[in-house]
Design an enzyme around this catalytic site. Sequence first.
Site, PDB file in Angstrom:
ATOM      1  N   HIS A  84       0.828  -1.211   0.000  1.00 17.96           N
ATOM      2  CA  HIS A  84       0.000   0.000   0.000  1.00 17.96           C
ATOM      3  C   HIS A  84       0.863   1.263   0.000  1.00 17.96           C
ATOM      4  O   HIS A  84       0.379   2.342   0.310  1.00 17.96           O
ATOM      5  CB  HIS A  84      -0.893   0.037   1.235  1.00 17.96           C
ATOM      6  CG  HIS A  84      -1.695  -1.192   1.448  1.00 17.96           C
ATOM      7  ND1 HIS A  84      -2.556  -1.677   0.500  1.00 17.96           N
ATOM      8  CD2 HIS A  84      -1.747  -2.059   2.484  1.00 17.96           C
ATOM      9  CE1 HIS A  84      -3.125  -2.782   0.954  1.00 17.96           C
ATOM     10  NE2 HIS A  84      -2.648  -3.041   2.153  1.00 17.96           N
ATOM     11  N   HIS A 113      -6.870  -4.429  -1.218  1.00 16.72           N
ATOM     12  CA  HIS A 113      -6.136  -5.698  -1.172  1.00 16.72           C
ATOM     13  C   HIS A 113      -6.339  -6.522  -2.428  1.00 16.72           C
ATOM     14  O   HIS A 113      -6.241  -7.750  -2.393  1.00 16.72           O
ATOM     15  CB  HIS A 113      -6.533  -6.502   0.066  1.00 16.72           C
ATOM     16  CG  HIS A 113      -6.146  -5.828   1.332  1.00 16.72           C
ATOM     17  ND1 HIS A 113      -6.975  -4.929   1.961  1.00 16.72           N
ATOM     18  CD2 HIS A 113      -5.007  -5.871   2.062  1.00 16.72           C
ATOM     19  CE1 HIS A 113      -6.363  -4.458   3.050  1.00 16.72           C
ATOM     20  NE2 HIS A 113      -5.181  -5.013   3.130  1.00 16.72           N
TER      21      HIS A 113
END
Lengths: 212, 212, 331, 331
Positions: free
Chosen positions: D56, D217
């Site tokens: 991320h 995700h």
Amino acid sequence: MHMDIPLARAWIRTVAAAMEEHQEQLTQLDSAIGDADHGVNMHRGFSTVIAALDGLESTNVGDVLVKTGTILISSVGGASGPLYGTFFRAAGRQLTTPTTDAEHLLAALEAGLAGLQKLGGAVPGDKTMVDAIAPALAAFAAEVRTGGSVDLTAAAVEAAAAARRGMLATIPLQARKGRASYLGARSIGHQDPGATSAALVFQALADVLQAE
Amino acid sequence: MHMDIPLARAWIRTVAAAMEEHQEQLTQLDSAIGDADHGVNMHRGFSTVIAALDGLESTNVGDVLVKTGTILISSVGGASGPLYGTFFRAAGRQLTTPTTDAEHLLAALEAGLAGLQKLGGAVPGDKTMVDAIAPALAAFAAEVRTGGSVDLTAAAVEAAAAARRGMLATIPLQARKGRASYLGARSIGHQDPGATSAALVFQALADVLQAE
Amino acid sequence: MKKLINAPGTVVSDALAGIAAAHPALRIDPDARIVTRAGEPEAGRVALVSGGGSGHEPLHTGFVGRGMLHAACPGEVFTSPVPDQILAAARAVHGGAGVVFVVKNYTGDVLNFEMAAELAGDDGIEVATVLVDDDVAVDAAGTAGRRGTGATVFVEKIAGALAETGAGLAAVAEAGRRVNAASRSFAVALTPCTTPAAGKPGFDLAPDEMEVGVGIHGEPGRSREKLKPASGIVSDALDAIFADRPLAEGDETIVMVNGLGGTPLIELYIAYADVARYFADRGIRIVRNLVGEYITSLEMAGVSFTVCQADEQMLALWDAPVDTPALRWGT
Amino acid sequence: MKKLINAPGTVVSDALAGIAAAHPALRIDPDARIVTRAGEPEAGRVALVSGGGSGHEPLHTGFVGRGMLHAACPGEVFTSPVPDQILAAARAVHGGAGVVFVVKNYTGDVLNFEMAAELAGDDGIEVATVLVDDDVAVDAAGTAGRRGTGATVFVEKIAGALAETGAGLAAVAEAGRRVNAASRSFAVALTPCTTPAAGKPGFDLAPDEMEVGVGIHGEPGRSREKLKPASGIVSDALDAIFADRPLAEGDETIVMVNGLGGTPLIELYIAYADVARYFADRGIRIVRNLVGEYITSLEMAGVSFTVCQADEQMLALWDAPVDTPALRWGT
Ligand SMILES: Nc1ncnc2c1ncn2[C@@H]1O[C@H](COP(=O)(O)OP(=O)(O)O)[C@@H](O)[C@H]1O
Ligand SMILES: Nc1ncnc2c1ncn2[C@@H]1O[C@H](COP(=O)(O)OP(=O)(O)O)[C@@H](O)[C@H]1O
Ligand SMILES: [Mg+2]
Ligand SMILES: [Mg+2]
Ligand SMILES: [Mg+2]
Ligand SMILES: [Mg+2]
């Protein structure tokens, strides 16, 4: 048949081998309704566990399981690390003798499941590992508590079969816990990765007992 | 046949239509050995030009071509904007009368090419628009200067055919100017986008003259 | 083609509207298609103008602001701006002390900036041009010359900082040229990119292939090779850079590991770890670095490496405050 | 799978080595797998620790520094960190005044941070947890609860700035919770992403499809829809956000248009132009904004939108200086 320390170690080693063998499958299942890491998580966790077990001086069966759980917690991460870790630790804490019989093992595994459920809050039908573990323990209990003979191997074989059925039964479910729940109705039609790894855990127990 | 102001306008309008029609092809050619914008560049440029020509008060043929070049410079960008812009401006500056004959038009276009080459530094064989324009003007000159009759239409038809041959002859060349040169030997085997648009410019001239 | 756009024809004007809305310290003239600092022109100060095709963001619009550019003129995607646009930018920021054009060496950019410089001259604006040509993947001989790529960021930062001190036109341009002369770049693409107008990728690559020696316009590179691990890509790129301009033990450098648009930051850090190791092995010092996306090719996955041998003046100017959308440090 | 990596198994450790090499103001402990500010622990000051799966970036490692996080603990790609790691981070930065854990609401993150908080408690470290759950694409009922996404950046910035003032543990945690409560997010993916371990994309999308309501995700979203122009994507996302938490004319907001990893900046600005128009039409004010990549899903193409209704305290803390690799402003 009793479970002693070598057998407990053999169980965990067999689980580790199964996780390695099914790593790809678990990851692909997690890819469909999760984040594509369950196979790597389980493989990383259990290979760390078996390395740590090599050096472990255990005086009772529980040591092996507690150590397994502790290492899972400190090496897996994700949802499955704390959940499986708690399962093994809570089970292991009940087993304070060098060997254990089917009844005590069952009680310990039930304590493990209770710990796991307390931590994660999932109930059967939520499409999680609980959907394999709960029926496995119910089948195990049926053998142990209501069957005439108390044959650990037979109980483990029944448990493995029930875990597998529970795993397959997650396919039509809509997830209510874990990442898959974000998909809402789109989670329907996919087998839960954690229920799949849980079925491997029980299959490994049946395998090592049958191999004795 | 002479070229007058309406014919000059018709030429540029026909070029604009050809660029619109071949926009995709020019862009795909530029995609192979450049940056995939030549079609859009030419289309943007010539559609801006024809909008501007509508309002133009022209007293001689050159006005039309100078305006065309000026607008190309201020609306195209890239390599082709200044190059085509200079070509039309330098050519237009030579044409200071309301109509022009083949000989004067040829001289003007030659001045255009000279300006273009001075600016861009390309010589025939470098795999650029020059490889279509130079043979076109050579064929034009052959008709005008050595032929008995001085037929503008015939000269333009010859020029268009030569431009097309020059365009195709860029395929086996290795680029030495412009973006395609970065590819080294990998530029071989692809037709140059600028030579392709230049062939359209000469084809348009032949077309409007033949339509008269 | 999957793009977060409204229409291929409005990509640049829509993005300019977004830049205008997002950055109150910038002024956008949507008709002239220029981005300047608010409060321009500032009298008596040399102004830096750069521009080029769009699709390389944050270059150049993201580098307009205190300590860097005074104006940027973005062309269509991968198409250099037109002279009028460049002239409008020069006029908007000219404070009487001249304007430096930072021009990446592409035929289109060079010609359009040249024409703009002529027009600006007619207007009484003195222009000095810094040509950036740092890409060692291109042989200068038999080509349009080396492309200008990553060094542009270094030139704009360092020359911009010098302009901020009140230095004169010649000095600012000279500083930019010195940075360019001290810098080399090399880039590798893992995937192609698609211009909105073309709608299809500039080339196709097999899953195990990469394009080596690419520029920043989605064009194929010098060669196609089998995909390598990051460490192999890094050493090939740095080998090419050092073969062209060797550095000695103890030399000080500014290094940029730049994502081409589609490569995640985590991968750029992986590459930077390999870069740091490569330099350490040779005793060459990286004294400043940038890891991130600074000059891109739309959504192309890939990475470019830029190495600048920095002297004391360059480092001091590098460290000088900068306050732009894409580069910001100091007070 | 085309990635600029050395091996799927070393992605996180290689990236940490790169972060260590690139940012001298950070300390990386490669064994404990934590990133902290240099000079930690600072006595008497509340410390902010965050972490989560890797992939991320810049979240969270890129937000360690003055005015924001004191430590980050990156897990494997898309896998939350383990308790030991989080504990090591808490120990490294605990200055005696307690530690705030900023936790994105995912089962894994929640459980691991919970265990770490217990262990930290055994160590005498007082921990307060701020749970971030801003993603309106998820119904809180019948699920693991709303995901934590873009608001994490706002929480870390604002609570981090408050910690810098010497505020106490309860106050810092409370500020973080207020930011979370005032924030909502929604994301759309144009392409899937591929984790290094899986080697294949998490889902397949046709060229004219998008996944609506995705998390960070790589998982599929709530629904698959036909690709829309940017303006349609923006209004769908903002409609969802405002349906969940209506705002009134004159309300002041901080807005983030965040790229998911593979979307070029030029497209984010296009989306921001549409966002600004949407807000202007409703008289809701955007008083601060971020446009860029702040919380990504590897190389996924797509965009997330985060809106925070900001009060005066939040804005003052937002404007407070921050000096981290990925967010930097002020003196
Ligand atoms: N609250 C929960 N209770 C029990 N099991 C859960 C819970 N949440 C998730 N799981 C199980 O964890 C599995 C996912 O594990 P893993 O992929 O390793 O972690 P993560 O979801 O954090 O990526 C799911 O398939 C599910 O069986
Ligand atoms: N130096 C040059 N002299 C003449 N023509 C050139 C030169 N450089 C490029 N060209 C022509 O320009 C064409 C490309 O134009 P275009 O794609 O519109 O601009 P750009 O290369 O800037 O993207 C090439 O195909 C070539 O024919
Ligand atoms: Mg998972
Ligand atoms: Mg081109
Ligand atoms: Mg171009
Ligand atoms: Mg995970």
